[in-house]
Design an enzyme around this catalytic site. Structure first.
Site, PDB file in Angstrom:
ATOM      1  N   HIS A 120      -4.120   6.371  73.392  1.00  0.00           N
ATOM      2  CA  HIS A 120      -4.745   6.343  74.715  1.00  0.00           C
ATOM      3  C   HIS A 120      -4.537   7.701  75.372  1.00  0.00           C
ATOM      4  O   HIS A 120      -3.596   8.434  75.021  1.00  0.00           O
ATOM      5  CB  HIS A 120      -4.110   5.254  75.578  1.00  0.00           C
ATOM      6  N   CYS A 147      -2.892   1.127  80.907  1.00  0.00           N
ATOM      7  CA  CYS A 147      -2.701  -0.185  80.288  1.00  0.00           C
ATOM      8  C   CYS A 147      -1.193  -0.467  80.224  1.00  0.00           C
ATOM      9  O   CYS A 147      -0.377   0.414  80.501  1.00  0.00           O
ATOM     10  CB  CYS A 147      -3.321  -0.205  78.895  1.00  0.00           C
ATOM     11  N   GLU A 152      -3.346   8.674  78.161  1.00  0.00           N
ATOM     12  CA  GLU A 152      -2.030   8.905  78.758  1.00  0.00           C
ATOM     13  C   GLU A 152      -0.979   9.173  77.674  1.00  0.00           C
ATOM     14  O   GLU A 152      -0.104  10.010  77.850  1.00  0.00           O
ATOM     15  CB  GLU A 152      -1.592   7.699  79.598  1.00  0.00           C
ATOM     16  N   CYS A 188       0.746   2.205  78.157  1.00  0.00           N
ATOM     17  CA  CYS A 188       0.863   3.514  78.813  1.00  0.00           C
ATOM     18  C   CYS A 188       1.739   3.426  80.058  1.00  0.00           C
ATOM     19  O   CYS A 188       2.524   4.327  80.339  1.00  0.00           O
ATOM     20  CB  CYS A 188      -0.524   4.049  79.155  1.00  0.00           C
TER      21      CYS A 188
HETATM   22 ZN   LIG Z   1      -3.074   2.826  77.585  1.00  0.00          ZN
END
Ligand SMILES: [Zn+2]
Length: 151
Positions: free
Chosen positions: A53, A82, A55, A85
């Site tokens: 992801h 999410c 991040e 993260c």
């Molecule tokens: Zn994430």
């Protein structure tokens, strides 16, 4: 435009470019002491690594220059981080972050993690992923770790 808004706008611009490049609509920027230390897009479409992801990619890149010292660092993410993260940011020591679009808005477009956030707030036995404790015989690794870190 404030500095926060400018950094968040960059994260959103990265997300838009990533969609044009075939990726997911996510971008992230990490700033420390007023300087950008990492910029990243979600790269899952390139690596097939589900943890890539935006991040996380930015966090890994930033750690190469910051080490483990994320004190004072700020995460700017195009989408609401999410649970993975969010937790990684917390473990890294972030105390501040900004996002442009909520997970619920993302889910109306077929992406996002609002449902997982909801699931993780429920007791383990009520979650769709079975995660069960099976404690083995013998000592856990924790006492040895604690003894080593006290030395
Ligand atoms: Zn994430």
């Amino acid at each position: 435009m404030t500095t926060h808004e400018a950094h968040l706008a960059e994260a959103v611009a990265i997300a838009r470019r990533n969609v044009e490049d075939g990726g997911s609509p996510y971008g992230a920027v990490i700033v420390k002491d007023g300087a950008v230390v990492a910029r990243a897009a979600n790269t899952v479409h390139l690596t097939d690594d589900p943890s890539d992801h935006a991040e996380m990619v930015a966090l890994r890149a930033a750690s190469r220059t910051l080490g483990r010292d994320f004190s004072g660092a700020v995460m700017y993410a195009s989408g609401q981080p999410c649970p993975m993260c969010h937790a990684a940011m917390r473990l890294a020591g972030f105390r501040e972050g900004y996002f442009a679009y909520a997970a619920e808005e993302a889910e109306t477009h077929g992406v996002g993690s609002a449902a997982i956030y909801g699931e993780l707030c429920r007791p383990l036995a009520e979650q769709p992923m079975r995660l069960r404790q099976m404690r083995p015989e013998g000592a856990s690794p924790y006492p040895a770790w604690a003894a080593r870190t006290k030395a």
